[in-house]
Each structure stands twice: as structure tokens, then as C-alpha cells.
Enzyme design. Sequence first.
Site, PDB file in Angstrom:
ATOM      1  N   HIS A   1       0.836  -1.209   0.000  1.00  0.00           N
ATOM      2  CA  HIS A   1       0.000   0.000   0.000  1.00  0.00           C
ATOM      3  C   HIS A   1       0.869   1.256   0.000  1.00  0.00           C
ATOM      4  CE1 HIS A   1      -3.937  -1.979   1.086  1.00  0.00           C
ATOM      5  NE2 HIS A   1      -3.073  -2.951   1.259  1.00  0.00           N
TER       6      HIS A   1
ATOM      7  N   ASP B   1      -5.817   6.011   1.978  1.00  0.00           N
ATOM      8  CA  ASP B   1      -6.275   4.639   1.827  1.00  0.00           C
ATOM      9  C   ASP B   1      -7.603   4.515   2.581  1.00  0.00           C
ATOM     10  OD1 ASP B   1      -4.713   1.629   1.366  1.00  0.00           O
ATOM     11  OD2 ASP B   1      -6.612   1.728   2.470  1.00  0.00           O
TER      12      ASP B   1
END
Length: 472
Positions: free
Chosen positions: A33, A129
Amino acid sequence: MAGGVHEARAGGSRPRRRRPRRVLMFPLPFQGHINPMLQLGDALHARGLAVTVLHARLNAPDPARHPEFRFVPVPDGVPAHVAARGNVIDIIEAMNAAMEADGSGPVRAVLESVVADVEQPPAACIVFDANLLAVPRAASAVGLRTLVLRTASAACLGCFMAYPMLHQKGYLPPQESDLYMPVKELPPLRVRDLFYSTWSDHKKMRDLLARANEAMENSSGVVINTLDALEKPELERIREQLHVPIVLAPGPLHKLCSSKSTSSHSTLDHQDHSCIRWLDKQPSESVLYVSFGSLASLDSDEFSEVAWGLANSGHPFLWVVRADSVRGSDGPAALPDGFEAAVHGRGKVIRWAPQQEVLAHPAVGGFWTHSGWNSTLESVSEGVPMMCRPQFADQMMNARYVVDTWGVGLELEGELQRGGVEMAIRKLMKGRDGEEMRGRAKELKKIVADCLEARGTSQVATDKLVNYILSL
Ligand code: UDP
């Protein structure tokens, strides 16, 4: 540089000249990520935006490697024993509990001070995110718009968006007898390919996904690390169903990014570059690269079967064995007795690879992967066919696309046994099927390269994103 003139490097409509702006970015603290978030940051920075990266203390990026960004730590509240156990859902849950306390107070306090920094250009938005549930509330409190970066595929996002339907129609939770049943609403997926956690409380995960979806639906836009040429129908479905002002696909972000240290950034371990010198000595397309990403692990029997499968295949291989590659072992993973002697001169084992460089090396002819989305994109971008051994999360659906939709790999199913491993390696590296997969992988590489050309879809999407950010 946070220059005052915003000119697109390439692509379609050119961003207009405006006063300099800044983008805040906040990734989830896992390798798969953090990397795409920093890669997107690099692409935005190259187009004239200043970038401030907020980050958890867990797996914190090294600011010295990215002098172009500002870094600001956010207290993540993850207890050491939870971090050490490494269960992703538990880590996210602990982080969200700490960050959402007091009306998202901890994140709000950091955002307030970052936004108030007059030495930096005014902040336009925060790209985050969606699993970081404290961000929307904190951002709204300081008057910041939010954009969501999805680091998995469009197919995976489509699966998340369909979660209520998948439960309503009984596809989830999966029944043993239905595993190979097609999910007709989400072709080419079968029930076993759906995102589902067997090692974590499913209800917890379902709640997290529902809230992450809500954060995304309330955002000002969504950026997905994919490209139209790979996932056209999936992107079309998302654009139809998701009512946000903009949905963009500027991937693969590691290729869009101009800085080498950012495109292949690693928070986990030092990349062992000695493997490149070793690859230099191997014949063209002869080496199988083996890596299961940053999180997936094997039990000790499986580890031994992989080792002997590689040894018995007779093929040169480069194998990444992380310190925590074997579940339940006390120390670093130990190779089986006799293995090193058996593969001497033909096999190389390292702790962590410069993966993008490895996949781009002419000696590499195949990739045995756990089918993480970043690894999949990196392999597709270099035209390397894959042997897929997915374990959890989105890995099964990524493998499905590799095998059934793009035809650039095979899947190794069932119990891991040396004989099966050996046969699959031979099929990929030497067999006729493998040749065909290699041919299609090369075609796909060309398609990806076209998207990255000056007027390619990924460049145009990035320009659109910059224009949009400047308009906020
Ligand atoms: N990676 C790396 N060296 C390695 C193994 C992996 O740099 O030895 C990088 C890889 O290039 C990719 C990331 O780690 O960018 C793994 O992400 P992915 O989504 O494939 O899997 P995850 O680790 O999230 O399961």
C-alpha cells in the site's frame, strides 16, 4: 520542487497555470500500500504539486530516500504485540480504534498543524487509503477534500462494492460445495476467487469493508492502480455504479513514477543487488524468479516441498526467502539439509530482491508469485509469465485474471508437493503452454507500454487528476 507553474510532462489536456498547491497523502502501513501511494506522489510531484506524506509509525518510510516529499508521522496506536503477530485485519482495527478516538482527534490534530504550515503551498486535498477510517472526519473538520487511492485491482474494488449482494445471494461466506461455482455477476470470478478471509473474523472484515466503501462513496474521487487496457469492463462497471466526481486509472503507478528510489521503495528489508550480477551470468529467459511478497508465508512442510520442487526442476531460480517466510518458526527460515549442495550454481536464495529490476532482467523467464496486485502488475509490465500460488485476500482473483482473462500464467492448485511444483515449473519454463503464455505476456507488456506513452491512457488520467486537484 513545489514549482509555481503546472505543466503536464506528457499526455492529453495540459494542467492550467495556477498558484502552487500541495497534496497530502496517507497510505496504509503495508509494503503493498505504501509503494503505490509514494509512486502516485512522485507522479504528482513531477507535475508541479508539493507532496506531504502522513504515515503511521509502523513500517514508516525512510524520509532520506525521498527528499522530494515532506513526511509527518501520525501516532498509530498499534500495540507491539499486535504488530508482531502481523495479522493485517487486527493491525488495521487497532489503528482505526486509536485514530478514531475523540472524534478522529489524533488525525485531526496532525492535519491541523500540516494545513497551517504557511511555508508550504496551500493544501488542496488528502489522498488516502480508504481503510484509514479516521481520515474523512478529520479532513472534513479542517476543510480538506478527500481522494481515495485503491492499491488493488478494479476487479477487487468491484468485489468490495458488490459485498452486500454477494452475501444476499449466498455466495459469501463461501460454502465448500460452491467453491468452483461461477459468480455470474462478476465474471470471470468463481466463489473461491472472491475476497474472503478464513484467518480473520469475517464479520470484522465485512464491517471494515462497508465503512471503507462508505469513505470512498463520500470522497471527491477515486484513483485505482490499474489501467483501462487491463480492466476495461471492471472500470466501466465501477464508473457506472460509483457516484463520485472522478474515477481514474493511471496505473501501473510504478512505471508512471520517475524516481527509481520511489518506484522500488522498500520499507521492509534491504534489497540484495548481488542477485542482479548473478542474473547477468544466466542465459536469456532461463531463470524462474520466486517470491511470495511481503506478507504471505508457508508452513515448514510446504517450505520444504517448494525447496525440493525447485531443486528437482533442474531450472535456474532466484528465490526470495524472508526471515518470516515460514510460519511458526522461531528464527529465520532454514533451508532443508542438502538443498544448497543440490542447487549449487543453479539456484540463488536471497532475503529481499529489487523485484522490479529482477523482473525486467532478460535472464528472467518466469515468476512464481503469490499473486499480490503489485507483483502482478510488475510482472505484466515486464512481459514475464506467471506461476500463481495465491493464498488470501485479493490474490485468488488476481490469479484468475492472470490465468483466464489475460492468459499469461498458470495456477498451482491443491496441496504443495514437490512433484506438482516440478511439473508446473517445467510447463511454464519449457512447455508449449509456457511458450504461448510468454508470447501473450510480451504482447501485454507492449499494451502497458503504450498506456504510458505521451498520449497513453495512464498519462491522460494523471493529467486529469492534476487538473482536478488544482480545481479543488
Ligand atoms: N517486493 C520487493 N522485493 C521482494 C519481494 C517483493 O521489492 O523481494 C515488492 C514487490 O516489488 C511489490 C511488493 O513488494 O511491489 C509486494 O506487493 P504485492 O502487492 O505484490 O504483495 P503483498 O506484499 O502486499 O502481499
